[in-house]
Design a protein around this motif. Structure first.
Motif, short mmCIF file in Angstrom:
data_model
loop_
_atom_site.label_atom_id
_atom_site.label_comp_id
_atom_site.label_asym_id
_atom_site.label_seq_id
_atom_site.Cartn_x
_atom_site.Cartn_y
_atom_site.Cartn_z
N ASN A 126 32.36 72.03 60.86
CA ASN A 126 32.22 70.62 61.25
C ASN A 126 30.76 70.44 61.63
O ASN A 126 30.29 70.99 62.63
CB ASN A 126 33.15 70.29 62.41
N THR A 127 30.04 69.67 60.83
CA THR A 127 28.58 69.77 60.82
C THR A 127 27.86 68.59 61.47
O THR A 127 28.42 67.52 61.69
CB THR A 127 28.11 69.85 59.36
N CYS A 128 26.57 68.83 61.71
CA CYS A 128 25.68 67.84 62.31
C CYS A 128 24.47 67.71 61.39
O CYS A 128 24.04 68.70 60.80
CB CYS A 128 25.25 68.37 63.68
N SER A 129 23.93 66.50 61.28
CA SER A 129 22.72 66.38 60.45
C SER A 129 21.68 65.52 61.16
O SER A 129 20.81 64.97 60.53
CB SER A 129 23.07 65.78 59.09
N ILE A 130 21.81 65.46 62.49
CA ILE A 130 20.95 64.55 63.24
C ILE A 130 19.47 64.95 63.10
O ILE A 130 18.60 64.10 63.04
CB ILE A 130 21.40 64.46 64.73
N ARG A 131 19.22 66.26 63.05
CA ARG A 131 17.86 66.74 62.80
C ARG A 131 17.91 67.76 61.67
O ARG A 131 18.95 68.38 61.42
CB ARG A 131 17.27 67.37 64.08
N GLU A 132 16.77 67.94 61.02
CA GLU A 132 16.68 68.82 59.85
C GLU A 132 17.20 70.23 60.17
O GLU A 132 17.92 70.83 59.38
CB GLU A 132 15.22 68.84 59.38
N LYS A 133 16.84 70.72 61.37
CA LYS A 133 17.21 72.11 61.72
C LYS A 133 18.73 72.30 61.74
O LYS A 133 19.25 73.33 61.32
CB LYS A 133 16.65 72.46 63.11
N ALA A 134 19.44 71.26 62.24
CA ALA A 134 20.90 71.35 62.32
C ALA A 134 21.47 71.49 60.92
O ALA A 134 22.40 72.28 60.67
CB ALA A 134 21.45 70.12 63.02
N ALA A 135 20.92 70.73 59.97
CA ALA A 135 21.41 70.76 58.59
C ALA A 135 21.12 72.12 57.96
O ALA A 135 21.97 72.71 57.28
CB ALA A 135 20.76 69.63 57.79
N GLN A 136 19.92 72.64 58.22
CA GLN A 136 19.55 73.96 57.65
C GLN A 136 20.50 75.05 58.13
O GLN A 136 20.88 75.94 57.37
CB GLN A 136 18.12 74.33 58.07
N LYS A 137 20.87 74.96 59.40
CA LYS A 137 21.76 75.98 59.97
C LYS A 137 23.09 76.02 59.20
O LYS A 137 23.64 77.08 58.93
CB LYS A 137 22.04 75.61 61.44
N LEU A 157 32.86 69.63 56.86
CA LEU A 157 33.31 68.37 57.46
C LEU A 157 32.13 67.73 58.20
O LEU A 157 31.12 68.38 58.48
CB LEU A 157 34.42 68.63 58.48
N GLY A 158 32.27 66.46 58.56
CA GLY A 158 31.33 65.84 59.49
C GLY A 158 30.10 65.24 58.84
O GLY A 158 30.08 64.88 57.66
N CYS A 159 29.03 65.15 59.63
CA CYS A 159 27.86 64.36 59.26
C CYS A 159 27.13 64.89 58.04
O CYS A 159 26.72 64.11 57.17
CB CYS A 159 26.91 64.26 60.44
N LEU A 160 26.97 66.21 57.93
CA LEU A 160 26.26 66.74 56.76
C LEU A 160 27.09 66.51 55.49
O LEU A 160 26.54 66.21 54.43
CB LEU A 160 25.97 68.24 56.93
N ALA A 161 28.42 66.60 55.63
CA ALA A 161 29.30 66.34 54.49
C ALA A 161 29.08 64.92 53.99
O ALA A 161 28.94 64.68 52.79
CB ALA A 161 30.76 66.54 54.90
N SER A 181 33.23 62.30 58.63
CA SER A 181 34.10 61.98 59.77
C SER A 181 34.77 60.62 59.62
O SER A 181 35.84 60.39 60.18
CB SER A 181 33.31 62.04 61.07
N ALA A 182 34.18 59.69 58.86
CA ALA A 182 34.82 58.38 58.68
C ALA A 182 36.07 58.49 57.81
O ALA A 182 36.86 57.55 57.73
CB ALA A 182 33.83 57.39 58.08
N TYR A 239 15.24 55.90 62.95
CA TYR A 239 15.15 57.36 62.79
C TYR A 239 16.53 58.02 62.59
O TYR A 239 16.62 59.22 62.34
CB TYR A 239 14.53 57.99 64.07
N CYS A 240 17.62 57.25 62.70
CA CYS A 240 18.93 57.88 62.95
C CYS A 240 19.88 57.83 61.76
O CYS A 240 20.08 56.79 61.14
CB CYS A 240 19.57 57.19 64.16
N VAL A 241 20.52 58.97 61.47
CA VAL A 241 21.46 59.07 60.34
C VAL A 241 22.87 58.60 60.69
O VAL A 241 23.70 58.42 59.80
CB VAL A 241 21.60 60.54 59.83
N VAL A 242 23.14 58.41 61.98
CA VAL A 242 24.54 58.19 62.39
C VAL A 242 25.22 57.01 61.69
O VAL A 242 26.35 57.14 61.22
CB VAL A 242 24.65 58.10 63.93
N PRO A 243 24.56 55.83 61.59
CA PRO A 243 25.27 54.73 60.91
C PRO A 243 25.67 55.11 59.48
O PRO A 243 26.70 54.68 58.99
CB PRO A 243 24.24 53.60 60.92
N HIS A 244 24.85 55.95 58.84
CA HIS A 244 25.17 56.39 57.48
C HIS A 244 26.26 57.47 57.47
O HIS A 244 27.13 57.49 56.60
CB HIS A 244 23.91 56.91 56.80
N THR A 245 26.21 58.37 58.45
CA THR A 245 27.16 59.50 58.40
C THR A 245 28.49 59.20 59.07
O THR A 245 29.50 59.81 58.75
CB THR A 245 26.56 60.77 59.05
#
Ligand code: SAM
Ligand code: SF4
Length: 515
Positions: A126-137, A157-161, A181-182, A239-245
């Motif tokens: 279950n992923t996060c993509s708020i910052r580049e590092k989170a996505a790389q992980k 699952l989640g934002c990176l998905a 997540s939506a 700056y924020c991906v949340v509305p998209h993810t």
């Protein structure tokens, strides 16, 4: 290990705690546990109904005799042929709580949870993509399966998905499930397709007005229960991906929120945290059309609930009524997380934050004028495109003006699908890091001074961990301050105790149990 598996076997590294856990709503520990160690020991006293039994597994503990209240109900190996899953969570509390619900969906379908991905039939991130590092992980984690995924279903699952969509199949062809997540309400359907032999399934719709409701939620935290009251976000910070993810804003009906709070209270929880990316933008979609404040007051009035927290508040929707409600309702915690992002009006405009520095400071004034002291914390981004030395200095002077108890600070990270991504005037990485260090040092001095002032005060602390090597207990005050303390009592996990502060420090405070 065999001794650890038999109820009644003595072991110094496992504590049994008795908590009241409902069998229907929160999955009963005994239905989940494959090989959970159970050792009779002192029970959590007082407020809990002692209806259920909860054990702290040795593997959850930081050291052999440390303990903290987390749900231990994870099987360690397959014993009966049922399918098993492993779920790892990245990112924020909302993701952590989504994972609790995803676990509930899987457990409801007869899967068992395992804590070693190598033993799982289904491996989910279950992923996060708020910052580049989170996505790389996350991509690094997926890479681990490149040659060894045989027979396993790997899912993202989640934002990176949501952000990467079917691209994930290109980058990691061994992945079978991609679900943002939506679209979590579709999870049972997607799982059914996979169980029927489906090779690649996706849930990537954003145009939903539904929220993620589950019949069963596997609670990982036995001290604090989360309730999502609003999903998605209708702001468009540049700056924020949340509305998209996470999609557009959707609030849950107040009846459903209160019913969940009542079930949690019935299960022994006394602390609830209401969640949302912009929690205070809540608008009740049901006929009674409650405001956020009406909902806050009603959750705080649920019998058995002693603490109600809420996060994250957007400054634009932070109204004086919230401060009045905190003042008038002891069960509403005296802590507000109010991310400012920058102290410079120029940068706030470029970030599309919809408030000015002065308007933000006005809201801080309301809180400072409250009858009981309110602890204020924030998020700050440094190095946004075009941020000058003078803009950064405005952020530093804002820290001085507000005197936050804590901040979460980040260097700006350009993200796909955001309007800031292609802005000119990028601040060099080295300069961003330098500003971050300066910011953190300024804040550290503020925290030392703030915490020093607390020496001699007494706080009610809800105890959530024990550190045997340090001979200390840890817990949180209603203001969410982390307090380490000593006690002559043997078992305090899950209790509310009085602690007198004896020393301050930059990140936590120390004290002693007042008996
Ligand atoms: N909804 C919350 C609000 O409006 O303040 C914030 C939620 S966001 C998941 C958590 C924090 O991540 C933000 O407050 C911001 O400080 C940080 N953040 C978001 N996007 C970022 C980016 N592109 N680079 C650096 N930090 C970012
Ligand atoms: Fe992101 Fe802004 Fe929405 Fe917060 S309010 S989630 S920072 S877009």
């Amino acid at each position: 290990m065999s001794g650890l598996n038999s109820p009644g076997a003595a072991s110094s590294n496992v504590l049994e705690l008795k908590l009241s856990m409902s069998r229907t709503f929160d999955v009963g520990i005994e239905t989940l546990a494959g090989q959970v160690a159970v050792v009779p020991a002192a029970a959590v006293a007082g407020r809990h109904g002692h209806l259920g039994t909860f054990t702290v597994r040795a593997s959850n503990l930081a050291s052999a005799s440390d303990a903290k209240l987390t749900n231990p109900a994870i099987a360690s190996e397959s014993s009966d042929g049922t399918k098993s899953f492993y779920l790892e969570t990245f990112g924020c509390q909302m993701n952590a709580h989504d994972s609790e619900k995803v676990s509930g969906v899987l457990l409801g379908r007869g899967y068992r949870a395992v804590e070693n991905p190598a033993q799982a039939d289904l491996v989910l991130y279950n992923t996060c993509s708020i910052r580049e590092k989170a996505a790389q992980k996350v991509f690094a984690r997926l890479g681990d399966w490149k040659t060894v995924a045989n027979g396993k279903i790997i899912g993202v699952l989640g934002c990176l998905a949501q952000q990467e969509g079917e691209e994930i199949f290109e980058r990691a062809p061994w992945v079978s499930l991609v679900c943002g997540s939506a679209s979590y309400r579709k999870l049972p359907e997607l799982l059914a397709q996979l169980e029927a032999g489906g090779r690649r399934v996706t849930g990537l719709d954003l145009d939903t007005d539904e929220t993620f409701e589950t019949e069963i939620t596997r609670r990982d935290n036995l001290i604090r229960a989360y309730i999502t009251i609003i999903e998605g976000c209708d702001y468009s910070c540049s700056y924020c991906v949340v509305p998209h993810t996470r999609g557009p804003e959707r609030s849950r009906a107040s009846e459903a929120v209160i019913a969940e709070a009542e079930r949690l209270a019935g299960a022994g929880y006394t602390e609830i945290q209401l969640l949302g990316q912009t929690v205070n933008s809540y608008r009740d979609p049901s006929a009674r059309k409650w405001s956020f404040v009406e909902l806050l007051r009603a959750v705080a009035a649920v019998p058995g609930i002693r603490r109600v927290r809420f996060t994250t508040s957007h400054p634009n929707d932070f109204h004086r009524e919230i401060v009045h409600a905190i003042d008038e309702t002891p069960a509403l915690c005296d802590h507000v997380h109010l991310p400012v992002q920058s102290g410079s009006d120029r940068v706030l405009r470029a970030m599309r934050r919809t408030y000015t520095r002065e308007e933000y400071l006005q809201k801080i004034e309301w809180m400072r004028a409250a009858k009981r002291p309110i602890s204020i914390t924030s998020d700050i981004i440094v190095g946004f495109p075009g941020e000058t030395e003078a803009d950064f200095e405005d952020t530093l002077t804002l820290l001085d003006a507000v005197q936050y108890d804590t901040i979460f600070s980040f260097t700006y990270s350009p993200r796909p699908n955001t309007s800031a991504k292609d802005m000119l005037d990028a601040v060099p990485e080295e300069e961003k890091s330098k500003r971050l260090a300066v910011l953190n040092e300024r804040q550290r001095q503020i925290q030392i001074a703030n915490n020093e002032k607390l020496v001699g005060e007494t706080f009610e602390v809800l105890v959530d961990a024990h550190h045997a090597a340090r001979g200390q207990w840890t817990g949180r005050s209603t203001s969410n301050r982390l307090i380490n303390f000593t006690s002559t009592r043997a078992i305090l996990l899950g209790e509310y105790v009085s602690v007198r502060v004896t020393r301050g420090g930059p990140n936590c405070i120390g004290g002693e149990h007042v008996l």
